[in-house]
Design a protein around this motif. Structure first.
Motif, short mmCIF file in Angstrom:
data_model
loop_
_atom_site.label_atom_id
_atom_site.label_comp_id
_atom_site.label_asym_id
_atom_site.label_seq_id
_atom_site.Cartn_x
_atom_site.Cartn_y
_atom_site.Cartn_z
N ALA A 97 -10.06 -4.49 -4.11
CA ALA A 97 -9.43 -3.60 -3.14
C ALA A 97 -7.91 -3.68 -3.22
O ALA A 97 -7.22 -2.65 -3.18
CB ALA A 97 -9.91 -3.93 -1.73
N ALA A 98 -7.36 -4.89 -3.34
CA ALA A 98 -5.91 -5.05 -3.43
C ALA A 98 -5.37 -4.41 -4.71
O ALA A 98 -4.33 -3.75 -4.69
CB ALA A 98 -5.55 -6.53 -3.38
N PHE A 99 -6.07 -4.61 -5.82
CA PHE A 99 -5.62 -4.05 -7.11
C PHE A 99 -5.64 -2.52 -7.08
O PHE A 99 -4.68 -1.87 -7.48
CB PHE A 99 -6.51 -4.58 -8.23
CG PHE A 99 -5.99 -4.29 -9.61
CD1 PHE A 99 -5.22 -5.21 -10.28
CD2 PHE A 99 -6.28 -3.09 -10.24
CE1 PHE A 99 -4.73 -4.96 -11.55
CE2 PHE A 99 -5.81 -2.82 -11.51
CZ PHE A 99 -5.02 -3.75 -12.17
N VAL A 100 -6.74 -1.95 -6.59
CA VAL A 100 -6.87 -0.49 -6.56
C VAL A 100 -5.88 0.12 -5.58
O VAL A 100 -5.24 1.14 -5.87
CB VAL A 100 -8.31 -0.09 -6.20
CG1 VAL A 100 -8.42 1.41 -6.01
CG2 VAL A 100 -9.27 -0.55 -7.29
N LEU A 101 -5.73 -0.50 -4.41
CA LEU A 101 -4.81 0.04 -3.40
C LEU A 101 -3.39 0.10 -3.93
O LEU A 101 -2.73 1.14 -3.84
CB LEU A 101 -4.87 -0.84 -2.15
CG LEU A 101 -3.86 -0.51 -1.05
CD1 LEU A 101 -4.20 0.82 -0.40
CD2 LEU A 101 -3.81 -1.61 -0.01
N THR A 102 -2.90 -0.98 -4.49
CA THR A 102 -1.53 -0.99 -4.99
C THR A 102 -1.39 -0.09 -6.22
O THR A 102 -0.33 0.51 -6.44
CB THR A 102 -1.10 -2.42 -5.34
OG1 THR A 102 -2.06 -3.02 -6.24
CG2 THR A 102 -1.03 -3.28 -4.08
N GLY A 103 -2.45 0.02 -7.03
CA GLY A 103 -2.40 0.93 -8.16
C GLY A 103 -2.27 2.38 -7.74
O GLY A 103 -1.53 3.16 -8.34
N VAL A 104 -2.97 2.76 -6.67
CA VAL A 104 -2.89 4.14 -6.16
C VAL A 104 -1.51 4.41 -5.59
O VAL A 104 -0.94 5.49 -5.79
CB VAL A 104 -3.99 4.37 -5.11
CG1 VAL A 104 -3.76 5.68 -4.37
CG2 VAL A 104 -5.36 4.38 -5.77
N PHE A 105 -0.92 3.45 -4.88
CA PHE A 105 0.44 3.63 -4.36
C PHE A 105 1.44 3.77 -5.51
O PHE A 105 2.38 4.57 -5.43
CB PHE A 105 0.83 2.46 -3.47
CG PHE A 105 0.45 2.65 -2.02
CD1 PHE A 105 0.97 3.70 -1.30
CD2 PHE A 105 -0.43 1.79 -1.40
CE1 PHE A 105 0.62 3.90 0.03
CE2 PHE A 105 -0.79 1.97 -0.08
CZ PHE A 105 -0.26 3.03 0.65
N ALA A 106 1.24 3.01 -6.59
CA ALA A 106 2.11 3.14 -7.76
C ALA A 106 1.96 4.52 -8.40
O ALA A 106 2.95 5.14 -8.81
CB ALA A 106 1.79 2.05 -8.77
N ALA A 107 0.73 5.02 -8.48
CA ALA A 107 0.49 6.35 -9.04
C ALA A 107 1.14 7.43 -8.19
O ALA A 107 1.70 8.40 -8.71
CB ALA A 107 -1.01 6.60 -9.16
#
Length: 330
Positions: free
Chosen positions: A225-235
């Motif tokens: 969840a932490a990896f995907v959440l921060t990845g989406v914010f980066a995108a």
């Protein structure tokens, strides 16, 4: 007879999520207005630097949550920044999707990639996770360079028009407002998560995964969840970047920026939002200030400044600020 559990007021307060107050919404709205107003006296070049600084801060906030709070040293964060930028441009200009649909499609694509990377990466820790995500970053850079007409190769994609939303073109003050809104939203969401149950779970997994699992925390799900959440914010930040210069190329998302992002978080203070902001401002602006003064020696001076900060205070700029406050209180 079961003994009653006694909970101190401090512990009771820490185990409950703080309710969202309307005053916070007003504070965030005021922050958006002030950050947009900063650009009013600026020229074209200064406004361009300011816009990119806003996105750099948003990236530092996301990486600070991933590394400082969730404990995942991943060098793929900047890759999602580039994927978001390329995906929205390709879906909108080449596939012909309506702009809102292209944004949604790019977010779904980046979320899917982040999920596909996060699930196997949860078996890796520390140095091994860093190596795996470093390889992913190199792979993304190679695909962007070798993508042919789809990605534009080494030259990238350029000269595409500014999109329109509700009849308004995303340029000028409206674009600045969008960038500021993305930054403030990133700050608010990550701050809320950090102070809630999810943030406490991330810190527990970071400190001791075995102990966190013994307390009933799903370690794998928390990491993913932490990896995907921060990845989406980066995108999302990358999509905004695509329309700052209306030009995306592989050099803008090179692996060296991932290391600079790590430096920004470490210099500012790992795990602290205001520290990440201060570190991002320093890492982004200091080379721009030093380069006209001392030329190519600016990299040497910048490196010395970083080493001095870390020697004087391992907690970074946030630690220095705490020392100053403590001294003033005494």
């Amino acid at each position: 007879m079961k003994a009653p559990q006694i909970q101190t007021p401090a512990l009771a307060h820490s185990t409950q999520a703080r309710p969202f107050r309307p005053s916070k919404a007003l504070a965030y709205l005021l922050a958006i207005v002030l950050l947009v107003a900063v650009t009013l006296p600026l020229g074209t070049y200064q406004t361009d630097v300011y816009r990119k600084l806003l996105l750099w801060i948003a990236m530092a906030l996301g990486f600070n949550f991933l590394f400082g709070i969730a404990g995942q040293l991943a060098f793929s964060h900047f890759s999602f920044y580039g994927l978001g930028a390329y995906a929205v441009v390709i879906l909108w200009t080449q596939a012909g999707w309506p702009f809102p649909v292209a944004v949604a499609g790019a977010l779904i694509l980046c979320c899917t990639v982040a999920l596909a990377v996060a699930i196997p990466a949860t078996r890796l820790h520390g140095f091994y996770l860093a190596l795996a995500t470093l390889a992913l970053a190199q792979l993304v850079t190679m695909l962007l360079n070798e993508g042919g007409t789809l990605t534009g190769g080494a030259n990238g994609l350029a000269n595409y028009p500014a999109p329109s939303v509700l009849g308004l073109r995303l340029e000028g003050p409206l674009l600045t407002t969008l960038l500021v809104t993305v930054l403030v939203t990133t700050f608010a969401v990550l701050r809320r998560l950090d102070r809630g149950d999810f943030g406490r779970s991330c810190r527990a997994v970071r400190d001791d995964p075995a102990a966190a699992a013994a307390m009933g925390i799903d370690v794998v799900r928390t990491k993913v969840a932490a990896f995907v959440l921060t990845g989406v914010f980066a995108a999302l930040a990358g999509m905004c970047y695509a329309f700052v210069d209306r030009n995306v190329n592989p050099a803008a998302f090179d692996i060296e920026y991932a290391f600079q992002l790590l430096f920004a978080v470490v210099i500012g203070g790992v795990g602290r939002q205001w520290g990440a902001i201060a570190g991002a401002v320093l890492v982004y602006l200091l080379p721009l200030i030093l380069s006209p003064l001392i030329g190519h020696y600016h990299a040497l001076v910048f490196g010395m400044a970083v080493v001095l900060i870390m020697l004087l205070e391992p907690r970074g700029l946030a630690g220095i600020w705490q020392r100053l406050r403590a001294g003033r209180t005494r």
